[in-house]
Structure formats: C-alpha cells, structure tokens
Design a protein around this motif. Structure first.
Motif, short mmCIF file in Angstrom:
data_model
loop_
_atom_site.label_atom_id
_atom_site.label_comp_id
_atom_site.label_asym_id
_atom_site.label_seq_id
_atom_site.Cartn_x
_atom_site.Cartn_y
_atom_site.Cartn_z
N PHE A 33 0.86 -1.18 0.00
CA PHE A 33 0.00 0.00 0.00
C PHE A 33 0.90 1.23 0.00
CE2 PHE A 33 -2.79 -3.18 1.80
CZ PHE A 33 -4.02 -2.87 1.26
N CYS A 35 0.87 5.63 0.43
CA CYS A 35 0.13 6.83 0.82
C CYS A 35 0.56 8.00 -0.05
CB CYS A 35 0.35 7.13 2.31
SG CYS A 35 2.00 7.74 2.69
N THR A 41 3.80 0.56 2.64
CA THR A 41 3.48 -0.32 3.74
C THR A 41 3.13 -1.67 3.15
OG1 THR A 41 2.56 1.52 4.98
CG2 THR A 41 1.94 -0.68 5.71
N VAL A 43 1.50 -5.16 3.95
CA VAL A 43 0.63 -5.81 4.91
C VAL A 43 0.58 -7.29 4.58
CG1 VAL A 43 -1.71 -5.87 5.84
CG2 VAL A 43 -0.73 -3.72 5.10
N LEU A 45 -1.42 -10.64 4.76
CA LEU A 45 -2.78 -11.12 4.93
C LEU A 45 -2.85 -12.60 4.53
CD1 LEU A 45 -4.70 -8.17 3.23
CD2 LEU A 45 -4.48 -8.59 5.66
N VAL A 51 -8.88 -8.27 0.45
CA VAL A 51 -7.92 -7.17 0.56
C VAL A 51 -8.69 -5.87 0.71
CG1 VAL A 51 -6.04 -5.95 -0.59
CG2 VAL A 51 -6.25 -8.42 -0.84
N PRO A 52 -8.43 -5.08 1.77
CA PRO A 52 -9.14 -3.81 1.93
C PRO A 52 -8.72 -2.81 0.87
CG PRO A 52 -7.46 -4.04 3.61
CD PRO A 52 -7.48 -5.34 2.86
N TRP A 55 -5.74 1.39 3.55
CA TRP A 55 -5.04 0.98 4.76
C TRP A 55 -4.39 2.22 5.32
CZ3 TRP A 55 -5.16 -3.91 6.71
CH2 TRP A 55 -4.31 -4.18 7.79
N ASP A 56 -4.44 2.41 6.64
CA ASP A 56 -3.82 3.59 7.25
C ASP A 56 -2.31 3.43 7.26
OD1 ASP A 56 -6.22 4.80 7.70
OD2 ASP A 56 -6.41 4.08 9.75
N CYS A 57 -1.60 4.45 6.79
CA CYS A 57 -0.14 4.43 6.78
C CYS A 57 0.36 4.50 8.23
CB CYS A 57 0.41 5.59 5.97
SG CYS A 57 2.21 5.70 5.98
N PRO A 63 -4.44 7.81 4.52
CA PRO A 63 -4.92 6.58 3.89
C PRO A 63 -3.97 6.17 2.77
CG PRO A 63 -6.31 8.45 3.27
CD PRO A 63 -5.35 8.93 4.31
N GLN A 66 -3.50 0.72 -3.09
CA GLN A 66 -2.62 -0.23 -3.76
C GLN A 66 -2.00 0.32 -5.03
OE1 GLN A 66 -4.53 -3.98 -4.31
NE2 GLN A 66 -4.91 -4.23 -2.14
#
Length: 113
Positions: A33, A35, A41, A43, A45, A51-52, A55-57, A63, A66
C-alpha cells in the motif's frame, strides 16, 4: 548463581514452540500500500482474506491504496465551527434581528416596562 535455579522465567513442561505443536500456518501474501507521502506499507494477509481498499499508513496516518502512481488523497478536515457559525448557517440576519426583538419585548413585559 543467586538461587541455583537455572530455568528461571520458564514453567515446567515448557519447550520450544514450533510448527509441530502449533500446527500449520495459513498461506499468506504480502500486499503493498502507498500513501500520498510516498510511504510504502506491506501488509501480510491470509491468502483467502479480502484485501481492503484502503489501509492507514503507520508512518504518517494518511490513507494508503494499492496504486503507487495514484495514492488516495489526504482526507479534508473541516475547521472547527462555533455554535454561532452553525446558527448563522440556518438563519439570516433578518431572522436573527426578529428573534432578538421578540426576546427583548418579552423581557421588557416581564420587567413591567
């Protein structure tokens, strides 16, 4: 050695926790992800997890999405509004003057004037 206890901080029967005792771990994947500040970042999973979208950095709190070339914009923060600002949004100056005059008239009648 202070107390002669060589296994301090351990309990009887404790041993190394390995895959044999825990079981197989679920298949995983790394999802990147980005920002608006360019922070990446990754993540981890489960493979079957959804997959959201955002995602918060963890570095800046913005936010992250991808798409590295078009990260989501920073959320717009509204400035703090006072109670008077909200009242002015709902009523015009003429309405305010009429309400003030009505309140003053009631006050004068109670005081006998």
């Amino acid at each position: 050695m202070a107390g002669g206890n060589a296994i301090r901080g351990s309990r009887v029967g404790a041993g190394p926790m390995g895959e044999a005792e825990r079981g197989e771990s679920a298949p995983r994947r790394r999802i990147p992800f980005w920002c608006a500040n360019g922070h990446e970042t990754r993540v981890i999973l489960a493979s079957e997890a959804d997959v959201p979208e955002l995602w918060d950095c963890p570095r800046c709190g913005l936010p992250a999405g991808q798409d590295q070339t078009a990260p989501p914009p920073a959320p717009r923060t509204e400035p703090y509004k006072t109670h008077l600002a909200y009242v002015r949004e709902r009523r015009s100056d003429a309405d305010g003057d009429a309400l003030l005059q009505e309140a003053l008239d009631r006050l004068r009648m109670r005081r006998g004037g």
